[in-house]
Design an enzyme around this catalytic site. Structure first.
Site, PDB file in Angstrom:
ATOM      1  N   SER A 157       0.621  -1.148  -0.309  1.00 21.30           N
ATOM      2  CA  SER A 157       0.470   0.195   0.126  1.00 21.30           C
ATOM      3  C   SER A 157       0.608   1.254   0.303  1.00 21.30           C
ATOM      4  CB  SER A 157      -1.096   0.485   1.001  1.00 21.30           C
ATOM      5  OG  SER A 157      -0.098  -0.130   2.656  1.00 21.30           O
ATOM      6  N   ASP A 405      -4.072   5.283  11.517  1.00 26.39           N
ATOM      7  CA  ASP A 405      -2.830   5.084  10.554  1.00 26.39           C
ATOM      8  C   ASP A 405      -1.804   5.771  10.840  1.00 26.39           C
ATOM      9  OD1 ASP A 405      -0.994   4.500   8.105  1.00 26.39           O
ATOM     10  OD2 ASP A 405      -2.771   5.001   6.602  1.00 26.39           O
ATOM     11  N   HIS A 408       0.784   5.295   6.504  1.00 24.36           N
ATOM     12  CA  HIS A 408       0.935   6.147   5.057  1.00 24.36           C
ATOM     13  C   HIS A 408       0.913   7.053   4.898  1.00 24.36           C
ATOM     14  CE1 HIS A 408      -1.501   1.711   4.718  1.00 24.36           C
ATOM     15  NE2 HIS A 408      -1.025   1.962   3.866  1.00 24.36           N
TER      16      HIS A 408
END
Ligand SMILES: *[C@@H]1O[C@H](CO)[C@@H](O)[C@H](O)[C@H]1NC(C)=O
Ligand SMILES: *[C@@H]1O[C@H](CO)[C@@H](O)[C@H](O)[C@H]1NC(C)=O
Ligand SMILES: *[C@@H]1O[C@H](CO)[C@@H](O)[C@H](O)[C@H]1NC(C)=O
Ligand SMILES: *[C@@H]1O[C@H](CO)[C@@H](O)[C@H](O)[C@H]1NC(C)=O
Ligand SMILES: *[C@@H]1O[C@H](CO)[C@@H](O)[C@H](O)[C@H]1NC(C)=O
Length: 431
Positions: A157, A405, A408
Site C-alpha cells: 500500500s 494510520d 501511509h
C-alpha cells in the site's frame, strides 16, 4: 491555502521566503567558494611563476587552466548527480499543499484535510538535501520525461500511496481520467489512470510481496501469509513487458507471520506459532529473494527504468487502536531520531540488490535506480493520517479505542517528496 497554485514551469524557482533564503545561502556559499578559489589560484600562479626554474609564464597559465578545468566539479543540481537521501526537513509554508486530495479522489483514509485534521503544519516542509537542492515537483517535466510510456507502481500500500500522490501532482496541472479500478474498495488491487496530453498511463499493481501470495493478502481474517518464493505475483508479472518505468515498493508485509514456500516445499516461516519443524527465517532473506526475483524479471528483458523505493517506516508509538499512537505535528529534529536497525537493514538490502541488478545489466538495456526515502520518511511522524484516517473522528467525543494510520502518508503530504525525487531520477543522466 496554496493548493491550487498552478505548478511552475520547469526550472522556475519558488518564491516563498524560505526558498529565497535557502537560495541566498547557496549564493553566498558559492561566492565564498569562488573567492577562496581565486586566492588559491593566485597563490598557485605566484608559486609557478616564481619558483619554477624552467617554467615560462605561459606554461604556468596553461597548467593553471588545466587545473581549473579538471577540478571544476559540479556542486549538484546541474549535470552531476545529487544524493537526495541525506538532508533535513526545512519549514517552507505551503510547499506540500499542491493539490486537493478530494478532487483527485485519493483513498478516503488518506484525505486528511477532508477528514478534518485540524493542524496543517505537516504541509509546510521542504526536503533539503545536504549537498544540493531538490526542485519542487514539475508536472510538465515529469510527463515530458515519460511521454508515451506506462509508469507502473508495484508493491504494497505504500506503492499505492505514492502512485496516488503522483496522479494528484500530475492531475493538478494536466487533464486525466481513471481507466480502471476494481469496484469494491476492499478488493482494489489494480488501478490505471491516463494522461492523454502526453499518452502516459500510470498504474498500480497491488503485490505486497512481489511474489505470489495467499492467505492474509486474500482474506484478512486469516492470521498469516503464504508466500511462494519461486513465482512472481500474477497480475503485474503478466503485464511486466508493457511497463516502461516501474517503481517497486514493498516491505511492511514481511513483518506479519508468514509461511514461505519454494514450489510445493515449505522452506521456512516467520513468527508463525505452532508450526513445528520449520525454521524462522526472519524477514531479511525473503525480502531480498523476492526483490531479486522481481529485478531479474524486469531488468533481464526490455529497455526500461526500474526504481526500487527503500523502506518507509511507520510511527506507531502505542497500541494500534490507541487514539494517541501518532499525534506529532512536527517532523523530528536532526539527531532526535535515527533510522532503526531493521529499517536500515532493509534499506541496505534494496541498495545491494539494485547494485547487483545494475551490474548485471552492464549499462545496456534497463536502468536500475534506488529511490532512497528511508531517512526522509523516518523524520516525518507528523505526516501520517493518524486518527484522521476516519472522517471527523471526534465528532461524537473522544473514543477510548480508535484505529490510527501511522504508516501511509496524508495526501497531500510527505509522500509527494518521493515523487519529487523520482522525477529527478528520471531526468538525470544514466550513469
Ligand atoms: C477540496 O475539494 C472539495 C471538492 O471539490 C471541496 O469540497 C473542498 O472544499 C476542497 N478543499 C479545500 C481545502 O480546498
Ligand atoms: C476467510 O477466512 C475465514 C477464516 O479462515 C473463513 O471462515 C472465510 O470463509 C474466508 N472468507 C473468504 C471470503 O474466503
Ligand atoms: C527454490 O528451489 C530452486 C530449485 O531447487 C532453487 O534453485 C532456488 O534457489 C530455491 N529458492 C529459494 C528461495 O530457496
Ligand atoms: C510475532 O508476533 C507476535 C504477535 O503476533 C508479536 O507480538 C511479536 O512482536 C512478533 N515477533 C516478531 C519477531 O515479529
Ligand atoms: C533504451 O531506450 C532509450 C530511450 O528510449 C534509448 O536511448 C536507448 O538507446 C535504448 N537502449 C536500447 C538497448 O534499446
Amino acid at each position: 491555502m496554496g493548493a491550487y497554485e498552478p505548478l511552475r514551469h520547469h526550472g522556475a524557482k519558488l518564491s516563498s521566503p524560505t526558498r529565497t533564503s535557502v537560495g541566498a545561502f547557496f549564493l553566498i556559499r558559492a561566492i565564498l567558494l569562488l573567492l577562496i578559489y581565486v586566492v588559491l589560484c593566485l597563490a598557485l600562479l605566484y608559486l609557478l611563476l616564481c619558483f619554477s626554474p624552467r617554467g615560462s609564464p605561459d606554461n604556468a597559465v596553461t597548467t593553471l587552466l588545466q587545473y581549473i578545468t579538471i577540478s571544476s566539479g559540479d556542486g549538484g543540481g546541474g549535470g552531476g548527480r545529487c544524493d537526495y537521501s541525506e538532508g533535513r526537513w526545512v519549514a517552507t509554508a505551503g510547499h506540500a499543499g499542491r493539490y486537493n486530495g478530494t478532487e483527485c479522489d485519493v483513498r478516503g483514509s488518506e484525505d486528511c484535510v477532508r477528514n478534518g485534521r485540524p493542524d496543517t503544519g505537516y504541509l509546510d516542509w521542504l526536503w533539503q538535501p545536504t549537498s544540493c537542492q531538490l526542485p519542487a515537483f514539475d508536472a510538465a517535466a515529469f510527463l515530458a520525461a515519460v511521454r508515451g510510456k506506462h509508469v507502473a507502481f508495484v508493491g504494497d500500500s505504500m506503492a499505492r500511496n505514492q502512485a496516488e500522490s503522483l496522479v494528484c501532482l500530475l492531475g493538478s496541472a494536466f487533464p486525466y481520467h481513471l481507466v480502471y479500478r476494481d469496484p469494491k474498495p476492499r478488493k482494489r488491487k489494480f488501478w490505471r489512470w491516463a494522461f492523454p496530453t502526453h499518452g502516459v498511463t500510470v498504474s498500480v499493481y497491488w503485490a505486497p510481496f512481489l511474489a505470489t501470495a495467499a492467505g492474509r493478502p486474500e482474506n484478512y481474517s486469516i492470521q498469516h501469509n503464504l508466500v511462494y518464493l519461486d513465482t512472481l505475483a500474477e497480475r503485474w508479472s503478466a503485464d511486466a513487458d508493457t511497463m516502461d518505468v516501474v517503481v517497486l515498493s514493498q516491505g511492511h508485509w514481511f513483518w506479519i507471520p508468514t509461511i514461505y514456500h519454494n514450489g510445493s516445499e515449505v522452506i521456512g516461516m516467520h513468527n508463525v506459532t505452532g508450526l513445528k519443524h520449520t525454521d524462522d527465517i526472519g524477514l531479511f532473506s525473503p525480502y531480498r529473494w523476492t526483490l531479486r526475483m522481481a529485478l531479474e524479471r524486469l531488468v533481464g528483458s526490455g529497455n526500461r527504468t526500474v526504481v526500487v523505493a527503500t523502506f518507509s517506516p511507520s510511527h506507531f508509538k502505542k497500541a494500534w487502536d490507541d487514539p494517541t499512537t501518532c499525534t506529532r505535528t512536527r517532523p523530528y529534529e536532526e539527531g532526535e531520531k535515527e533510522v532503526g536497525g531493521i529499517e536500515g537493514e532493509l534499506r541496505s538490502i534494496a541498495m545491494e540488490e539494485v547494485a547487483t541488478a545494475s551490474a548485471r545489466s552492464g549499462g545496456r538495456g534497463s536502468r536500475v535506480e534506488v529511490l532512497d526515502v528511508t531517512k526522509l520518511a523516518t523524520m516525518r511522524p507528523d505526516g501520517h493520517p493518524g486518527v484522521y484516517m476516519h472522517r471527523d473522528p471526534f465528532a461524537r467525543g473522544v473514543p477510548e479505542r480508535l484505529q490510527s494510520d501511522c504508516l501511509h502518508f496524508c495526501l497531500p503530504g510527505p509522500v509527494d517528496t518521493f515523487n519529487e525525487i523520482l522525477l529527478q531520477l528520471l531526468i538525470s543522466r544514466k550513469q
